[in-house]
Each structure stands twice: as C-alpha cells, then as structure tokens.
Design a protein around this motif. Structure first.
Motif, PDB file in Angstrom:
ATOM      1  N   GLN A  99     -33.489  20.118   4.022  1.00  0.00           N
ATOM      2  CA  GLN A  99     -32.053  19.880   3.956  1.00  0.00           C
ATOM      3  C   GLN A  99     -31.431  20.323   5.271  1.00  0.00           C
ATOM      4  OE1 GLN A  99     -30.260  18.388   1.599  1.00  0.00           O
ATOM      5  NE2 GLN A  99     -28.308  18.697   2.643  1.00  0.00           N
ATOM      6  N   ARG A 100     -30.563  19.501   5.820  1.00  0.00           N
ATOM      7  CA  ARG A 100     -29.958  19.787   7.113  1.00  0.00           C
ATOM      8  C   ARG A 100     -29.279  21.169   7.127  1.00  0.00           C
ATOM      9  NH1 ARG A 100     -25.299  16.103  10.118  1.00  0.00           N
ATOM     10  NH2 ARG A 100     -25.135  17.386  11.997  1.00  0.00           N
ATOM     11  N   GLY A 101     -29.582  21.951   8.145  1.00  0.00           N
ATOM     12  CA  GLY A 101     -29.011  23.287   8.278  1.00  0.00           C
ATOM     13  C   GLY A 101     -29.778  24.348   7.512  1.00  0.00           C
ATOM     14  N   TYR A 102     -30.264  23.980   6.333  1.00  0.00           N
ATOM     15  CA  TYR A 102     -30.968  24.927   5.470  1.00  0.00           C
ATOM     16  C   TYR A 102     -32.481  24.934   5.721  1.00  0.00           C
ATOM     17  CZ  TYR A 102     -26.783  25.515   2.525  1.00  0.00           C
ATOM     18  OH  TYR A 102     -25.527  25.812   2.053  1.00  0.00           O
ATOM     19  N   GLY A 103     -32.976  23.926   6.425  1.00  0.00           N
ATOM     20  CA  GLY A 103     -34.413  23.826   6.637  1.00  0.00           C
ATOM     21  C   GLY A 103     -35.144  23.474   5.357  1.00  0.00           C
ATOM     22  N   ASN A 104     -36.321  24.054   5.178  1.00  0.00           N
ATOM     23  CA  ASN A 104     -37.109  23.818   3.964  1.00  0.00           C
ATOM     24  C   ASN A 104     -36.547  24.666   2.828  1.00  0.00           C
ATOM     25  OD1 ASN A 104     -38.928  22.087   5.309  1.00  0.00           O
ATOM     26  ND2 ASN A 104     -40.074  23.847   6.080  1.00  0.00           N
ATOM     27  N   ILE A 105     -36.079  24.010   1.780  1.00  0.00           N
ATOM     28  CA  ILE A 105     -35.435  24.733   0.682  1.00  0.00           C
ATOM     29  C   ILE A 105     -36.096  24.447  -0.654  1.00  0.00           C
ATOM     30  CG2 ILE A 105     -33.192  24.727   1.843  1.00  0.00           C
ATOM     31  CD1 ILE A 105     -32.265  22.600  -0.159  1.00  0.00           C
ATOM     32  N   VAL A 106     -35.897  25.393  -1.559  1.00  0.00           N
ATOM     33  CA  VAL A 106     -36.239  25.202  -2.973  1.00  0.00           C
ATOM     34  C   VAL A 106     -34.989  25.543  -3.776  1.00  0.00           C
ATOM     35  CG1 VAL A 106     -37.681  25.942  -4.916  1.00  0.00           C
ATOM     36  CG2 VAL A 106     -38.663  25.820  -2.608  1.00  0.00           C
ATOM     37  N   ILE A 107     -34.648  24.683  -4.730  1.00  0.00           N
ATOM     38  CA  ILE A 107     -33.513  24.928  -5.626  1.00  0.00           C
ATOM     39  C   ILE A 107     -34.053  24.923  -7.048  1.00  0.00           C
ATOM     40  CG2 ILE A 107     -31.271  24.104  -6.428  1.00  0.00           C
ATOM     41  CD1 ILE A 107     -30.948  22.722  -3.721  1.00  0.00           C
ATOM     42  N   VAL A 108     -33.786  26.007  -7.780  1.00  0.00           N
ATOM     43  CA  VAL A 108     -34.323  26.167  -9.133  1.00  0.00           C
ATOM     44  C   VAL A 108     -33.173  26.272 -10.132  1.00  0.00           C
ATOM     45  CG1 VAL A 108     -35.783  27.559 -10.655  1.00  0.00           C
ATOM     46  CG2 VAL A 108     -36.370  27.330  -8.221  1.00  0.00           C
ATOM     47  N   GLU A 109     -33.257  25.494 -11.202  1.00  0.00           N
ATOM     48  CA  GLU A 109     -32.261  25.559 -12.279  1.00  0.00           C
ATOM     49  C   GLU A 109     -32.798  26.440 -13.397  1.00  0.00           C
ATOM     50  OE1 GLU A 109     -29.364  22.506 -14.716  1.00  0.00           O
ATOM     51  OE2 GLU A 109     -31.406  21.844 -14.269  1.00  0.00           O
ATOM     52  N   HIS A 110     -31.947  27.343 -13.895  1.00  0.00           N
ATOM     53  CA  HIS A 110     -32.343  28.268 -14.949  1.00  0.00           C
ATOM     54  C   HIS A 110     -31.588  27.949 -16.238  1.00  0.00           C
ATOM     55  CE1 HIS A 110     -34.245  30.417 -11.656  1.00  0.00           C
ATOM     56  NE2 HIS A 110     -33.095  30.393 -11.017  1.00  0.00           N
ATOM     57  N   SER A 111     -31.964  28.612 -17.315  1.00  0.00           N
ATOM     58  CA  SER A 111     -31.425  28.261 -18.634  1.00  0.00           C
ATOM     59  C   SER A 111     -30.049  28.852 -18.903  1.00  0.00           C
ATOM     60  CB  SER A 111     -32.394  28.731 -19.726  1.00  0.00           C
ATOM     61  OG  SER A 111     -32.579  30.140 -19.658  1.00  0.00           O
ATOM     62  N   ASN A 112     -29.578  29.773 -18.070  1.00  0.00           N
ATOM     63  CA  ASN A 112     -28.312  30.456 -18.333  1.00  0.00           C
ATOM     64  C   ASN A 112     -27.187  29.984 -17.403  1.00  0.00           C
ATOM     65  OD1 ASN A 112     -29.544  31.531 -16.117  1.00  0.00           O
ATOM     66  ND2 ASN A 112     -29.584  33.639 -16.854  1.00  0.00           N
ATOM     67  N   ARG A 113     -27.176  28.701 -17.081  1.00  0.00           N
ATOM     68  CA  ARG A 113     -26.156  28.066 -16.243  1.00  0.00           C
ATOM     69  C   ARG A 113     -26.247  28.485 -14.785  1.00  0.00           C
ATOM     70  NH1 ARG A 113     -21.470  30.635 -18.924  1.00  0.00           N
ATOM     71  NH2 ARG A 113     -20.199  29.619 -17.330  1.00  0.00           N
TER      72      ARG A 113
ATOM     73  N   ILE B  75     -28.196  28.600 -11.041  1.00  0.00           N
ATOM     74  CA  ILE B  75     -29.083  27.887 -10.114  1.00  0.00           C
ATOM     75  C   ILE B  75     -29.319  28.819  -8.927  1.00  0.00           C
ATOM     76  CG2 ILE B  75     -29.228  25.965  -8.473  1.00  0.00           C
ATOM     77  CD1 ILE B  75     -27.645  24.289 -10.490  1.00  0.00           C
ATOM     78  N   THR B  76     -30.563  28.916  -8.477  1.00  0.00           N
ATOM     79  CA  THR B  76     -30.862  29.730  -7.297  1.00  0.00           C
ATOM     80  C   THR B  76     -31.403  28.831  -6.193  1.00  0.00           C
ATOM     81  OG1 THR B  76     -33.034  30.289  -8.244  1.00  0.00           O
ATOM     82  CG2 THR B  76     -31.259  31.887  -8.523  1.00  0.00           C
ATOM     83  N   LEU B  77     -31.078  29.204  -4.947  1.00  0.00           N
ATOM     84  CA  LEU B  77     -31.476  28.417  -3.781  1.00  0.00           C
ATOM     85  C   LEU B  77     -32.143  29.332  -2.769  1.00  0.00           C
ATOM     86  CD1 LEU B  77     -29.380  25.767  -1.890  1.00  0.00           C
ATOM     87  CD2 LEU B  77     -30.303  27.722  -0.639  1.00  0.00           C
ATOM     88  N   TYR B  78     -33.239  28.870  -2.190  1.00  0.00           N
ATOM     89  CA  TYR B  78     -34.051  29.644  -1.255  1.00  0.00           C
ATOM     90  C   TYR B  78     -34.234  28.799   0.008  1.00  0.00           C
ATOM     91  CZ  TYR B  78     -35.213  31.316  -5.975  1.00  0.00           C
ATOM     92  OH  TYR B  78     -35.144  31.745  -7.283  1.00  0.00           O
ATOM     93  N   ALA B  79     -33.676  29.245   1.140  1.00  0.00           N
ATOM     94  CA  ALA B  79     -33.629  28.395   2.335  1.00  0.00           C
ATOM     95  C   ALA B  79     -34.339  29.025   3.528  1.00  0.00           C
ATOM     96  CB  ALA B  79     -32.178  28.097   2.693  1.00  0.00           C
TER      97      ALA B  79
END
Length: 258
Positions: A182-196, A198-202
């Motif tokens: 993703q532009r600016g963020y580089g290689n990222i992982v976005i994870v959706e959790h069950s309690n509304r 979302i975490t992002l790792y860039a």
C-alpha cells in the motif's frame, strides 16, 4: 493491488499521505568502562529497550569499539563530544588491558540537555482505561511515535522501533482483510477481529500471511522492515474501531518484558 477505501480491499480509507515521525537511529561506539546500564541511562532508555533495539541477549557481552543503535532520539538533538560522564556504581564495565583514559561519549546531547525521546515508555504516566489489555502488543520495541497530530498531519497509529527481521505478531485472532503493498505504508497486513476492531501492521520487510487467511492470536504474520515511506526499520501499528482510527494504547496492555 486493489485500492483502499470504498469498493477496495478493505472497508475504510487509508490516508494517501502517511505521516511518519522520523526515526533517528544514533550510533554509539562503546568506550572502555561503559556498560549497557550507563549507555541506556545516557539516552533515556531502559537496558531492555537498548538491548532489544540491538538484538542483544546478554547485556554483559559488550566489546570496546562495538557500535550500538540508539533508537528514538530526536533529529534536532545537538551533537557534542562532552567530557566523561560522572562516575557511578554500575556493574561489570567493559574492560580493555591497554585502554586509554575514558574520554567522551561519541554522540550525545550537550551536558545540560540530555537526549530527548519523542515518546516515553508505554504505561509510564498514562491513565488506565477499561479497554486496555483487549489486544496484545505485536512486538516488543521502543515506542517513539504516538497516536495523534504530528504537526498538521494526523498520525493514525503508534510506531515501534525494532531491529529489521523482528517477528510481527497478531494482536488478536481474526481474519486477514488484506496482505500486500500500500502506498506510503509499504508491505502491510490488516486483520479484522470479532469485537469491531481492525488492526494494521505496516512497513514490513516480508509478509507471512495472505488475504482471507484465518490467524490465531500471537501468530507471526510479518517481519519488521522499512518498506514504504519511512526512515528506518520499525512497525507502524494502527487500531480501528468500526473503521475509525483509535489510540492503540487505549487497547494494549503492558508491553511484554521478554
């Protein structure tokens, strides 16, 4: 790569201009008589933080002339060569048989102005909130960039300095919404959790998961790198509630000690 935002790879928009506090890694050359404790104290770090930033497991195994990375020191700290620090009782100094008299610390601030770090250690003065401890720290590193405004630009997460290649772990079990670039963020992982949440790792060096994959809590999903717009190896970590950025420190518990 699918675009971010509405109709894209994930159900919220990332800022096209990803504001990043500058990571300044001062290099310190170990002088005769110095210990990890003394060096860490000089730069306002704990021994654990200094050891973690340099991948050192045995804090007694310093060598004269060894270079250490001092993460999280502000760029505008003046560079001086002051006299030796005042003597103090710290254990097991580095010794050299024919070492000259100890002179100066190679890169520190003026004596009347100790090096300043952009952020204090997590939990030092922060009031406790009910949501703290809901998620785990993705890694053990030095917190140098906090959530909030950075000048005129918003900063939607926190930044953790750590050596390149350090494993990045999920903060909670969930499903990978996106794994890629993703532009600016580089290689990222976005994870959706069950309690509304979302975490992002860039800014990762490499990714260990794929889009749509189920992940468990504390699963290694990437390694620390400096992809995207960044000035050094670190993890940019975001937490979003119903798609909106929230302060990760309101959801994280104490940083792990090991």
């Amino acid at each position: 790569m699918a675009p971010a935002g509405k109709g894209g790879a994930f159900p919220f928009a990332l800022r096209s201009a990803h504001a990043e506090p500058e990571l300044v890694a001062v290099r310190h050359r170990v002088a005769p008589g110095e210990t990890m404790y003394r060096i860490a104290k000089t730069y306002g770090l704990t021994v654990d933080e200094l050891a973690s930033a340099n991948g050192i497991k045995d804090v007694r195994a310093l060598a004269v002339g060894q270079e250490l990375t001092i993460p999280g020191v502000e760029r505008n700290v003046p560079v001086d060569a002051p006299d030796a620090l005042a003597p103090e009782a710290d254990p097991e100094p580095v010794r050299s048989a024919d070492a000259p008299p100890r002179r100066s610390v190679p890169v520190v601030a003026r004596r009347e102005e100790p090096p300043r770090r952009p952020a204090s250690r997590p939990g030092s003065v922060r009031p406790k909130v009910a949501t703290q401890g809901m998620i785990d720290w993705p890694l053990r590193g030095v917190l140098y960039g906090r959530f909030g405004k950075k000048g005129r630009e918003p900063h939607d997460g926190i930044d953790l300095a750590a050596p390149a290649g350090t494993p990045v772990k999920t903060a909670q079990e969930g499903t990978v919404l996106y794994a890629g670039e993703q532009r600016g963020y580089g290689n990222i992982v976005i994870v959706e959790h069950s309690n509304r949440l979302i975490t992002l790792y860039a800014h990762n060096r490499d990714l260990r998961v794929r889009t749509g994959q189920k992940v468990r809590r504390e699963q290694v999903i990437a390694t620390v790198g400096e992809s995207g717009k960044t000035s050094g190896p670190h993890l940019h970590f975001e937490v979003r509630l119903d798609g909106k950025p929230v302060d990760p420190l309101d959801y994280l518990g104490p940083m792990p000690s090991s």
